[in-house]
Design a protein around this motif. Structure first.
Motif, PDB file in Angstrom:
ATOM      1  N   ALA A  99       1.020  -0.897  -0.038  1.00  0.00           N
ATOM      2  CA  ALA A  99      -0.242   0.011   0.074  1.00  0.00           C
ATOM      3  C   ALA A  99       0.740   1.263   0.015  1.00  0.00           C
ATOM      4  O   ALA A  99       1.788   1.009   1.128  1.00  0.00           O
ATOM      5  CB  ALA A  99      -0.776   0.450   1.732  1.00  0.00           C
ATOM      6  N   ILE A 100       0.627   1.636  -0.642  1.00  0.00           N
ATOM      7  CA  ILE A 100       1.431   3.658  -0.841  1.00  0.00           C
ATOM      8  C   ILE A 100       0.400   4.223   0.112  1.00  0.00           C
ATOM      9  O   ILE A 100      -0.690   4.688  -0.612  1.00  0.00           O
ATOM     10  CB  ILE A 100       1.782   3.651  -2.406  1.00  0.00           C
ATOM     11  N   ARG A 101       0.539   5.748   0.399  1.00  0.00           N
ATOM     12  CA  ARG A 101       0.512   6.766   0.765  1.00  0.00           C
ATOM     13  C   ARG A 101       0.905   7.345   1.006  1.00  0.00           C
ATOM     14  O   ARG A 101       2.679   8.047   1.503  1.00  0.00           O
ATOM     15  CB  ARG A 101      -0.175   6.604   3.002  1.00  0.00           C
ATOM     16  N   LEU A 102       0.580   9.022   0.346  1.00  0.00           N
ATOM     17  CA  LEU A 102       1.588  10.103   0.511  1.00  0.00           C
ATOM     18  C   LEU A 102       0.742  11.095   0.638  1.00  0.00           C
ATOM     19  O   LEU A 102      -0.717  11.295   0.730  1.00  0.00           O
ATOM     20  CB  LEU A 102       1.670  10.189  -1.447  1.00  0.00           C
ATOM     21  N   ASP A 103       1.280  11.867   1.714  1.00  0.00           N
ATOM     22  CA  ASP A 103       0.471  13.501   2.568  1.00  0.00           C
ATOM     23  C   ASP A 103       1.869  14.184   1.971  1.00  0.00           C
ATOM     24  O   ASP A 103       2.491  14.412   1.276  1.00  0.00           O
ATOM     25  CB  ASP A 103       0.575  12.621   3.440  1.00  0.00           C
ATOM     26  N   ALA A 104       1.343  15.627   3.352  1.00  0.00           N
ATOM     27  CA  ALA A 104       2.427  16.553   2.355  1.00  0.00           C
ATOM     28  C   ALA A 104       3.942  16.575   2.924  1.00  0.00           C
ATOM     29  O   ALA A 104       3.948  16.648   1.489  1.00  0.00           O
ATOM     30  CB  ALA A 104       1.423  17.724   3.247  1.00  0.00           C
ATOM     31  N   SER A 105       4.137  15.277   3.182  1.00  0.00           N
ATOM     32  CA  SER A 105       5.242  15.564   4.014  1.00  0.00           C
ATOM     33  C   SER A 105       6.476  14.289   3.447  1.00  0.00           C
ATOM     34  O   SER A 105       7.100  14.299   3.292  1.00  0.00           O
ATOM     35  CB  SER A 105       6.366  15.744   5.088  1.00  0.00           C
ATOM     36  N   THR A 106       5.884  13.317   3.487  1.00  0.00           N
ATOM     37  CA  THR A 106       6.181  12.207   3.321  1.00  0.00           C
ATOM     38  C   THR A 106       5.429  10.777   2.042  1.00  0.00           C
ATOM     39  O   THR A 106       3.996  11.320   2.145  1.00  0.00           O
ATOM     40  CB  THR A 106       6.356  11.276   4.812  1.00  0.00           C
ATOM     41  N   LEU A 107       5.675  10.482   1.553  1.00  0.00           N
ATOM     42  CA  LEU A 107       5.711   9.124   0.564  1.00  0.00           C
ATOM     43  C   LEU A 107       5.930   7.656   2.391  1.00  0.00           C
ATOM     44  O   LEU A 107       6.596   7.511   2.128  1.00  0.00           O
ATOM     45  CB  LEU A 107       6.787   8.882  -0.560  1.00  0.00           C
ATOM     46  N   ASN A 108       4.841   7.071   2.084  1.00  0.00           N
ATOM     47  CA  ASN A 108       4.688   5.713   2.866  1.00  0.00           C
ATOM     48  C   ASN A 108       4.400   4.122   1.869  1.00  0.00           C
ATOM     49  O   ASN A 108       3.426   4.678   2.063  1.00  0.00           O
ATOM     50  CB  ASN A 108       4.107   6.095   4.452  1.00  0.00           C
ATOM     51  N   LEU A 109       5.483   3.514   2.632  1.00  0.00           N
ATOM     52  CA  LEU A 109       5.232   1.672   2.070  1.00  0.00           C
ATOM     53  C   LEU A 109       4.471   1.001   2.869  1.00  0.00           C
ATOM     54  O   LEU A 109       5.665   1.069   3.889  1.00  0.00           O
ATOM     55  CB  LEU A 109       6.350   1.568   1.047  1.00  0.00           C
ATOM     56  N   HIS A 110       3.852   0.803   3.109  1.00  0.00           N
ATOM     57  CA  HIS A 110       3.339  -0.381   3.886  1.00  0.00           C
ATOM     58  C   HIS A 110       2.999  -1.632   3.451  1.00  0.00           C
ATOM     59  O   HIS A 110       2.687  -2.073   2.436  1.00  0.00           O
ATOM     60  CB  HIS A 110       2.120  -0.527   4.385  1.00  0.00           C
ATOM     61  N   PHE A 111       4.437  -2.493   3.920  1.00  0.00           N
ATOM     62  CA  PHE A 111       4.414  -3.974   2.802  1.00  0.00           C
ATOM     63  C   PHE A 111       4.018  -4.748   4.305  1.00  0.00           C
ATOM     64  O   PHE A 111       4.518  -5.453   4.856  1.00  0.00           O
ATOM     65  CB  PHE A 111       5.483  -4.784   3.214  1.00  0.00           C
ATOM     66  N   PRO A 112       2.852  -5.766   3.730  1.00  0.00           N
ATOM     67  CA  PRO A 112       1.793  -6.573   4.449  1.00  0.00           C
ATOM     68  C   PRO A 112       2.460  -7.529   4.617  1.00  0.00           C
ATOM     69  O   PRO A 112       3.354  -8.813   3.415  1.00  0.00           O
ATOM     70  CB  PRO A 112       0.255  -6.458   4.571  1.00  0.00           C
ATOM     71  N   GLY A 113       2.282  -8.829   5.313  1.00  0.00           N
ATOM     72  CA  GLY A 113       2.436 -10.084   5.372  1.00  0.00           C
ATOM     73  C   GLY A 113       4.123 -10.966   4.780  1.00  0.00           C
ATOM     74  O   GLY A 113       4.499 -10.171   5.299  1.00  0.00           O
ATOM     75  N   TRP A 114       3.752 -11.848   3.868  1.00  0.00           N
ATOM     76  CA  TRP A 114       4.545 -12.323   3.528  1.00  0.00           C
ATOM     77  C   TRP A 114       6.079 -11.541   2.950  1.00  0.00           C
ATOM     78  O   TRP A 114       6.734 -11.248   2.432  1.00  0.00           O
ATOM     79  CB  TRP A 114       4.160 -13.353   2.830  1.00  0.00           C
ATOM     80  N   GLU A 115       4.611 -10.297   2.519  1.00  0.00           N
ATOM     81  CA  GLU A 115       5.859  -9.216   1.334  1.00  0.00           C
ATOM     82  C   GLU A 115       6.987  -8.306   2.760  1.00  0.00           C
ATOM     83  O   GLU A 115       8.255  -8.609   1.966  1.00  0.00           O
ATOM     84  CB  GLU A 115       4.959  -8.265   1.087  1.00  0.00           C
TER      85      GLU A 115
END
Length: 117
Positions: free
Chosen positions: A3-19
């Motif tokens: 999952a990718i989330r972009l906010d005002a100052s950062t880009l966040n990647l969330h890798f679930p489970g086996w990823e």
């Protein structure tokens, strides 16, 4: 799926489970200021990514960290059939992020000015 989330100052990647196991982390955060280039590719990249730590199922999925012989370090979560977001970074642990996401075009647009396309 990553999952990718972009906010005002950062880009966040969330890798679930086996990823998370394949990339060695469940989250990766990068300051927007570190993103020097954003590129939208129509899909799967067949370029040589380099030596990997992670999982590759030929033609279907690539998840992990890769080091190209040129020294380029990549964090990769690619899936066939989805647009591919390529982000070039400066001063970070990785030189590039390659992430498949249905909303990749919106992320490139949201990064907007100050980032080469």
């Amino acid at each position: 799926m990553t999952a990718i989330r972009l906010d005002a100052s950062t880009l966040n990647l969330h890798f679930p489970g086996w990823e998370a196991l394949m990339v060695g982390r469940s989250w990766y955060t990068v300051d927007r200021d570190a993103i020097t280039r954003a590129e939208l590719l129509p899909g799967w990249s067949s370029e040589v990514l380099g030596t990997r730590s992670g999982l590759v199922v030929s033609g279907r999925i690539k998840v992990g960290t890769f080091r190209h012989p040129s020294g380029v370090r990549r964090l990769v979560a690619m899936r066939r059939g989805l647009p591919l977001l390529r982000l070039t970074l400066a001063g970070e642990e990785f030189d590039e992020l390659l992430v498949s996401d249905a909303g990749a075009g919106g992320i490139v647009d949201a990064l907007g000015k100050g980032v080469r396309r």
